[in-house]
Every structure is written in C-alpha cells, then in structure tokens.
Design a protein around this motif. Structure first.
Motif, PDB file in Angstrom:
ATOM      1  N   TYR A 146       0.846  -1.194   0.000  1.00 13.14           N
ATOM      2  CA  TYR A 146       0.000   0.000   0.000  1.00 13.14           C
ATOM      3  C   TYR A 146       0.881   1.243   0.000  1.00 13.14           C
ATOM      4  CZ  TYR A 146      -3.883   3.032   1.634  1.00 13.14           C
ATOM      5  OH  TYR A 146      -4.838   3.999   1.765  1.00 13.14           O
ATOM      6  N   LYS A 147       0.490   2.234  -0.795  1.00 11.32           N
ATOM      7  CA  LYS A 147       1.220   3.499  -0.898  1.00 11.32           C
ATOM      8  C   LYS A 147       2.714   3.255  -1.111  1.00 11.32           C
ATOM      9  CE  LYS A 147      -2.218   6.459   1.306  1.00 11.32           C
ATOM     10  NZ  LYS A 147      -2.536   7.465   2.323  1.00 11.32           N
ATOM     11  N   GLU A 148       3.568   3.778  -0.222  1.00 18.16           N
ATOM     12  CA  GLU A 148       5.012   3.722  -0.482  1.00 18.16           C
ATOM     13  C   GLU A 148       5.566   2.296  -0.444  1.00 18.16           C
ATOM     14  OE1 GLU A 148       4.806   3.453   3.896  1.00 18.16           O
ATOM     15  OE2 GLU A 148       3.771   4.693   2.414  1.00 18.16           O
ATOM     16  N   VAL A 149       4.827   1.369   0.170  1.00 15.31           N
ATOM     17  CA  VAL A 149       5.309  -0.008   0.268  1.00 15.31           C
ATOM     18  C   VAL A 149       5.326  -0.676  -1.109  1.00 15.31           C
ATOM     19  CG1 VAL A 149       4.913  -2.254   1.362  1.00 15.31           C
ATOM     20  CG2 VAL A 149       4.500  -0.146   2.646  1.00 15.31           C
ATOM     21  N   LEU A 150       4.431  -0.260  -2.013  1.00 17.97           N
ATOM     22  CA  LEU A 150       4.446  -0.825  -3.365  1.00 17.97           C
ATOM     23  C   LEU A 150       5.771  -0.532  -4.054  1.00 17.97           C
ATOM     24  CD1 LEU A 150       3.082  -2.260  -5.727  1.00 17.97           C
ATOM     25  CD2 LEU A 150       2.032  -0.075  -6.375  1.00 17.97           C
ATOM     26  N   GLY A 151       6.267   0.681  -3.867  1.00 17.10           N
ATOM     27  CA  GLY A 151       7.559   1.023  -4.454  1.00 17.10           C
ATOM     28  C   GLY A 151       8.683   0.155  -3.912  1.00 17.10           C
ATOM     29  N   LEU A 152       8.640  -0.144  -2.616  1.00 18.08           N
ATOM     30  CA  LEU A 152       9.657  -1.008  -2.017  1.00 18.08           C
ATOM     31  C   LEU A 152       9.529  -2.440  -2.543  1.00 18.08           C
ATOM     32  CD1 LEU A 152       9.534   0.257   1.681  1.00 18.08           C
ATOM     33  CD2 LEU A 152      11.078   0.978  -0.152  1.00 18.08           C
TER      34      LEU A 152
END
Length: 955
Positions: free
Chosen positions: A369-375
């Motif tokens: 979710y949110k910034e975790v998708l980028g990680l």
C-alpha cells in the motif's frame, strides 16, 4: 426482468436462490414442512459442534418464529421426537449427520474436506420415530452456518433485516421445496470488510446505542457485525482502528465474540500482526515507532499480541509502516527496504514461536500500500506462502495485479478495495456512489488475473454502503453469477425483490441517474477544491467546472436529481409503513441527500455568478442555499431518528463538521427601479448588444433558451418579438420581479427547401432593446452510419462504433452504466495480450477543415502489472497513429484530478484537409483500458465539465 413466485417473495430470476421455500400448501406435497398451522419443526444441534453452529441455529429458530409466530425448539437429542426435524451440523462434529453418512442416506462426497461448503437435503426416516429430516451439513463450521442462513434467506429473512430494517414477511406455513442442494466452492477464499474512518458514524452510534457502558465499539456491536457477515457468506473483518476507538484486542469480549461466530480477524495494511499502533502504542513509554531506532520495543509489542491472539482464527498482516496510516520512517528507500526485509523475518519468527502450526499454514497477508508498493517493486523478497493483497488507489482503481509469475505464488493474491475513504485529495465517507459496474470491472480484472485468495472492502461505517458491501461480498462468494451484461441490473433487481416489482422501472431510473451523477462528480467533491489539508475549511470552496452557460450542464444535473428525488418520494409515500424505514435508508436518503447537497453547492455557485450580473434574484438564491442546507440537516436528523432513534449518531452530512458551515454566497444592493438584462445560452458575456443562440438543427429538433432578468426591485415588463415566423418563442411578453426563461424552437415546416436560415429575436423593456441572432440548419445530422459535426463539435459514445477488428484473443467489451455517456468500451480483456492491430472505427462527417482536437476520456486505470503500461492508440483516416498512456504518478496533481473526475483526458491534435467523411480509429495496445467518451472539437467546444451530449444518448 422475469420474476418467479416462491410463495414468500417475488424474486428476480437473476437473484433467485437455489434454496427454495414456499408458503403454498398446494405446491408442497413432496416438500419438507418447516411450519404449518399446527406445528413447527424442531432444530437439532449436536452439543459437540462448533459455537457458531449453535449461534446460527439459534438465529434460525428466531427467524422462523418471526415469520410464522411459532418458535422451533432447539434440541440436542432426538429421543421422543416424531415430527419433522431440521438437523444442522458439521461433518465429523454431529453424530446424527455422521450416522446418516455411514448409512448412505446422506452423500457428502462433494463437500467433505472442502472450504466452506454445505449440503441441504431432505432425508426420509433419519432416525427412529422421525418421518423426515431437513439436513444442513457443512464441510466446516462456516459452511454449516452459511447453509443455515441460506435457509433463513430463502424463507424471507433478509441479511439486512437488522442493519437496514428490511421487514420480514409473515407466513403461517413454510415448506422446503428442494430435495437436495449443494453449494458451490466459494470463488474467493477469504471475504470480508474493513470498518474504517468510524469517527463520525459507527463509533458515536455504537457508543450511544449498542455498547453504552463501554462508550465505544465493543462486543455487542461486533456481534451484530459478525451476524451480518455470516448472513452475507463472509468470513473475516478488519476491525475499526482509529484513535477514537479502543483497539479490538484490548476490549474484553471482542475476541470471544469473534470466536463464537467463527469470524476471522484480519487487519489493515498498517497493523502488523494484529497490532494497532494508532491507539495502543505509547510514545512516552515505548519511544518512537521507528524500526531502525526502536526495533526491540516494536518486536516486543508485536510478540505480546501474537501470544494473546494465538488460539483464535486470524489472518496476520505482515507489515511495516509509520504510525497509523503514515509512511514508513527511517531514511532512504534502500534503508526502508532493508528494514522491511528484517521486519518480515522478525514477524514470521514470532508466528512460528507462538502458533502451533507450520508457518505456511498460518494465514498471512502482505499489502503493498502506498510507499510499500515502491519497495516491493524495488526487489523486496516476500515469502511464497504469504498472500499478496493488491490495493486500489483508494478511489476504486486497482494499482497493480500479479503477473504470470506472481499468480503462481503458493500464498496466492488478493485485493483490498474501497467504497469509502478519508484522505487526500478528497474524502468520500458519506454516500455510496461507487457504480456497481466499476466495482465489477475492476474485480473482474483482478479475478481473471488470479486474485482470488483474499478480498477485503473498506466500507467505512457500513451504512449507507449496504448495497456496495452486498455486491462485493456476493461477487466474492459466486463470481461466475455476474457478467458485464447483468451487473447494471443487480442492485435494482435486489431492491425490487424487497419493495415490489411495480417499482422496478422507477428504481432503475433512480439508480441509473444516481450512479451516473455520483460517478461524474461525487457529492462530497462538490466543494471542487482539494479538501484534505483543510478538511473543514469552506472558505476554500470554489466554483465547479459544471457550466450554467454551456450544454445546459449544471441545470440538467439539478433537474435529474429533482426527478429521481421525486420518484423516490412517491414510492416512499406509497409503501406500507413497515417498508418505509428500509426504503428511506437504502434509497430515499442517499438520493435526496445527494440532491440537496448538489443544490446547495451549485445554487451557491449560481448566486456568485448572478452577483456579477447584478441580477435581482441573487439574494433569493443566497437564501435558497441556506434552505437546502437546513433541509439536508433535517433529512439527516430524520435518518438518525428512524425507529425511535435506532440510528442516532450514525449519519453526518458534509458541511456540519466540526461545526455547521455554509458555502460562500454574496448579497448585492438592489436599486428601487427596474432594469433589463439578457443572458443567452452559451454566451460568454451577457452585456453585449447582440447575442446568438446555439445553432438549431432539423434532425435534432433541439430547443435553446435565453433569460430576461431584472436588475432592480420594481417589476420589469418586457416583450420578445420576431419578424421571422419560423422562430417559435414560448412566451412573448411578461412581467417579472426576478427573471423569466424563454425557450426557442423552430417550425421546420416553414423552412422546407432551405439548407439554412438566419433570423432574429428582439427583446425590449420599452426603453432598451437587445437582439438575439437565430441560426437554423436543415442538414440531416443524425445518420446511423456516421457521426456528424454540430455547433463545432462531434460527441461520440464509444460503444456505438461502426466497425470493429478483433485480432487474436482481443474482444471489445461494452459496459453499460458507467462513464460520462453511461456506456464504456473496454479495449480488450486485461487477461489477454495477443491481439495486435485490434481497433474500433467511428465514421464522422465534418463541415470544417483545419486543425481538430480529439479528446478521449479514459477511466484512470493503472497498468495490470509491472510488465505492462496503459497504452491505447488514436488515428484519423490514414494519418499517423498517436499512442497515449496514463501512467501518471500516484498522488501527483494529475492523478488527483483524474480520480476526482473519474477520467484521464487525452488530447490528439490532427489536421483535416477537407470537409466530408472521415474515420476515427481507437486501438487496443495494453488490453483492459476503458474509454467512456470521445469529443472531436472542430472549433466550437465550449467550457464545461462533461461536454456536449452525445446524440441519441440519454446522458
């Protein structure tokens, strides 16, 4: 819509449950008697069966009593019973059911050992002294419960009998018609809801009415929620978790209630291992919530939670974010990636340590979710047995789904979806306006790409999201029942089965327009600013892009809301008293409230516009705004006071938090005289000496208007004349204190043989005169074989193409009930890629030449996976194909605009050398893209929000 009478209800064939019950004796000769005038069947439950089976059987007994007036006794022994008995139980946990299986009287091979399935079957002479038994056998504890509640629904008890006050129809006799019914395997394994943003609805309501001693959301509230979930064949809940609510696991009785009802507890993306740091973490005592600097304290808190919850059925979120819903702390993206990797290892170690199961058998989810998708996309290693749950962007558009490799994961994949949201750029917590077709289109994409392990929907306070919640869970239970062809009828059919077949057409009209206008702009977005950073600051309210000047846009919106509000009111007044509360909650309040708020905001806009013209009506409109505001307050209070205050505290409308606020309006000084002003439809300025109405076309038989308005307080007398007898004016003279709207049409019989004509209307108040030009074209515009330019534009409905070319496995799918034309075109199923050079063609005729602009309105979808984009192609004639994509960065200004208007609008500029017939082609490049309107601007496009109406379309 075809209906079938089962003696209890008129049920649409689309919704027809295969578990069938009748109250008609003549149709019940071979049926099992549940109740008749002299007796009622007993209900047998084994004392060694699961608690949820006993709970469900108790509710079934109450359901039968509520219909027949006779209460079936619950028994745990069949001794001395001679009449019919309903035997309910789980295979392996019910002695009688197990004996019937061993004696080959009950075949459970289809369901044994499977997930949440059941059989309902009539068995002759199941035991000594008993003539017949109706056996409900579940493959597991929830399978049994679902079987029990399937019978409850079939006899006429809606899952919403309590939460939406759907009345129960009384009948003295009930007979089960099937000889045997076997449920299908659930389409999705884990199915449930997230109670969220409860501060203004669920929490104050529960604290006052359901758990008053606790003053919070507690076990009494959750008992009602859990019962509803079982009746809807759901199996999990993510509990409310804002700071105003005590964390679920800290309230005595909550865990036991979940266990009693067999409901799994899951948590949101930011609650690792069931731990809610929003209300449980103490910065003063435990330090910062920062894994980099305070890892031991965080691990210790999580370990305590796992130890506490280990004996219950849970789905554990493997996660690391900031406090509550904040982003992760701790340095660069690389630092965060390393921290998240370590957090995953630590959390799985805790699960292995305290739960006596192989780690791969403990349900776990990871939500990027949110910034975790980028990680995650940076290379985060998520163990294979963890279910990846793909989130939408909070506005109904799924951000990513599994590619071919991710679909093979042992843990599978799922979806986290929203029909309610609090956050930037704008919240929508109030009314449920997510179109069923949008939800289906996105979940169809997810399901076809293998996301069938876990479906969670954020429903906010449950109310008034009942119908969205029902649809989501029904799809999760049996997705194959739905299609693009029937989805737009789903809610109408369901509600018609409650309120009566005679209202089917009106309910269809109501919901078509309600969802259409809610899709084009949600009621909560009518402030037209980005509300999140100043959530309650009405001083930031600004004019909408909905035009009072062009295409009759704002007026049509308000007229539509008036129409459906009036239809809903007529039905409400005609219904018997017992149906009125339910109709008020499910239909009347959402429709009327949306209408009132749209009126409040748009009439305030009109007031501010009128003030610039010094119209005498300006101050009246300011008063009207206050009346709409007060009416909404009254309507909301009526909701909260239904049934003696049952829903007190549940409903809060925009403009009343934290204090009551009105949109800005203006008052002007009105002179003690009369002075005439003229406004002509489509005019940029109202003060020019000569005006021109939009052009009239014979084939359209269109009508246009102009306003004669007063700038003073003394009544204004006026006259409107024309020397051209082919110009029809509906009113030629009058007297007004404020304004008169005059409609103009053409007598085409008097223009036979003329290709075009030009005339004039003269408007006078005795002192001043103003002239209005009238242009009429006898050209035949509407041609089923082509689109034609009018008033400098061509407006196209994407599903109404002339030809299509489908190569490979690409199929173009029409989607009714979605988009600015209420009809979208999906450019190929997202599941398939093989279809190069697949396109649809639109023939159009222009009288203009030179540069034209094609505006394509796309749903703001994301690419289906990290290997794809959002490309599609646009081409005029044989000119170069232009490829567009909408790979916008989430949380950018462009993304925010797109989700608020539910459109990504692309421009293609092309030079047309000659007037005449041309062809527009729209190509599928990345399958799954959805187009919902096309406008070709040949030089006449006016400022507006939706743009010109597509000829022959109702919207």
């Amino acid at each position: 819509m075809k209906y079938i009478f089962l003696g209890i209800l008129l049920i649409p064939q689309f919704l027809l449950a295969q578990v069938q019950v009748t109250s008609q004796t003549a149709k019940a000769e071979k049926a099992f008697t549940i109740a008749h005038s002299n007796a009622v069947a007993s209900i047998y439950v084994d004392i060694d069966d699961y608690s949820v089976v006993d709970k469900s059987a108790t509710l079934l007994s109450a359901d039968i009593e509520s219909i027949t007036g006779k209460k079936p006794p619950l028994v745990s022994s069949l001794k001395h019973l001679k009449n019919n008995v309903i035997i309910v139980g789980t295979v392996g946990k019910n002695q009688i059911i197990d004996k019937l299986i061993n004696k080959n009287k009950l075949d459970v091979n289809e369901i044994e050992g499977q997930w949440e399935r059941f059989i309902i079957q009539v068995v002759d002479k199941p035991a000594k002294g008993i003539e017949k038994a109706l056996v409900i056998a579940g493959s597991d504890k929830r399978g049994t419960a679902y079987g029990i509640f399937s019978l409850s629904e079939a006899i006429g008890v809606s899952p919403w009998y309590w939460w939406a006050d759907v009345p129960i129809k009384e009948s003295r006799e009930l007979y089960f018609k099937n000889e045997r019914y076997v449920s299908k395997k659930p389409s999705v394994k884990y199915r449930g809801i997230f109670l969220n943003d409860e501060d203004w609805g669920l929490h104050p309501w529960a604290a006052k009415n359901i758990d008053p001693k606790l003053g919070d959301i507690g076990p009494n509230t959750y008992e009602r929620v859990f019962e509803l979930l079982l009746r809807l064949k759901a199996n999990m809940v993510a509990p409310a978790m804002h700071e105003c609510t005590k964390a679920f696991f800290t309230v005595p009785g909550n865990m036991q209630m979940a266990d009693d009802y067999g409901i799994l507890i899951t948590t949101s993306h930011c609650e690792p291992l069931l731990y809610n740091n929003a209300s449980e973490w103490s910065k003063k005592e435990q330090g910062e919530w920062n894994y980099k600097t305070n890892r031991n304290e965080i691990v210790n808190a999580l370990e305590n939670r796992v130890k506490q919850a280990a004996e219950n059925d849970n789905i554990y979120t493997i996660a690391l974010r900031g406090m509550h819903d904040e982003g992760m702390k701790g340095g660069s993206d690389d630092d965060k990636l390393n921290m998240l990797t370590e957090a995953i290892k630590d959390q799985r170690t805790l699960l292995s340590k305290h739960i006596d199961k192989p780690l791969s058998e403990i349900p776990q989810i990871f939500v990027p979710y949110k910034e975790v998708l980028g990680l995650y996309e940076k290379g985060l290693d998520v163990p294979e047995d963890i279910t990846i749950v793909w989130p939408d962007d909070n506005y109904g558009y799924i951000k990513k789904l599994g590619n071919s490799e991710e679909q093979k994961r042992k843990g599978g994949t799922g979806v986290y979806y929203h029909i309610s949201y609090l956050g930037w750029p704008n919240d929508y917590l109030w009314l449920n306006t997510t179109p069923p077709t949008l939800m289906y289109a996105e979940m169809h994409k997810a399901y076809s790409l293998g996301a069938d392990k876990y479906w969670l929907v954020n429903v906010g306070d449950i109310k008034p999201g009942e119908m969205g919640m029902q649809l989501f869970l029904d799809m999760a239970w049996d997705f194959e029942k739905f299609s693009f062809e029937n989805i737009n009828q789903y809610q109408t059919s369901y509600l018609t089965s409650i309120f009566g077949e005679k209202y089917q057409k009106d309910i269809e009209i109501i919901f078509d327009k309600y969802y259409y206008h809610g899709f084009t702009r949600k009621p909560e977005y009518m402030t037209w600013d980005w509300r999140w950073n100043s959530l309650f600051a009405h001083e930031k309210v600004k004019d909408t892009d909905l035009s009072f000047i062009n295409y009759n846009e704002a007026d049509k919106r308000l007229n539509d809301y008036n129409t459906i509000s009036e239809k809903a009111k007529v039905i409400l007044n005609q219904l018997p008293e017992n149906l009125k509360p339910s109709f008020f909650e499910l239909i009347y309040y959402p429709v009327k409230a949306a209408s009132l708020y749209n009126h409040e905001m748009l009439i305030a806009q009109k007031n501010r516009w009128y003030a610039t013209q010094n119209r005498a009506l300006t101050n009246v409109l300011a008063t009207d705004v206050k009346l709409y505001h007060d009416s909404l307050a009254t309507l909301t209070a009526e909701y909260n006071n239904l049934l003696g205050g049952k829903w007190n505290g549940m409903m809060t409308a925009p403009g009343f938090l934290p204090t009551e606020q009105l949109p800005p309006t203006q008052y002007i000084e009105i002179p003690q005289t009369s002075e005439m002003g003229i406004f002509v439809e489509g005019s940029v300025s109202n003060e020019t000496s000569k005006h021109c109405l939009p052009e009239f076309y014979n084939s359209l038989n269109n009508i246009h208007y102009f306003d004669i308005y007063n700038k003073g307080s003394v009544p204004l007398k006026w006259k409107a004349t024309s020397n051209d007898n082919w110009i029809n004016i509906n009113k030629k003279e009058g007297e007004t204190s404020t304004e008169d709207r005059i409609t103009v049409s053409i007598n085409w019989e008097l223009l036979k043989g003329k290709s075009s004509s030009e005339g004039e209307i003269n408007v006078s108040d005795g002192e001043t005169s103003k002239k209005i030009k009238v242009l009429a074209s006898n050209d035949k515009l509407i041609n089923k074989e082509q689109y034609t330019e009018y008033n400098g534009t061509i407006s196209i409905c994407p599903t109404e193409y002339q030809r299509k070319t489908e190569n490979g496995n690409i199929k173009f799918q029409a989607i009714k009930g979605l988009g600015y034309t209420s009809s979208c075109l999906q450019l190929g199923n997202a599941k398939y890629d093989n279809g190069d050079d697949s396109f649809v063609e639109y023939d159009f005729h222009t009288t203009s030449t030179g540069e034209v602009t094609i505006y394509t309105y796309m749903l703001p979808l994301f690419s289906k996976d990290k290997s794809h984009s959002t490309k599609y192609g646009v081409q005029i004639d044989n000119k170069e194909k232009v490829i567009h994509h909408n790979d916008v960065k989430e949380y950018s200004k462009e993304w925010a605009n797109n989700v608020l208007r539910n459109s990504a609008i692309d421009k293609t500029i092309v030079n047309i050398d000659k007037a005449g017939l041309h062809t527009l082609k729209i190509f599928s490049v990345d399958p799954g893209m959805i187009i919902h309107k096309i406008i070709i601007d040949t030089g006449g496009l006016k400022d507006s929000y939706i743009g010109p109406k597509t000829i022959n379309k109702k919207f």
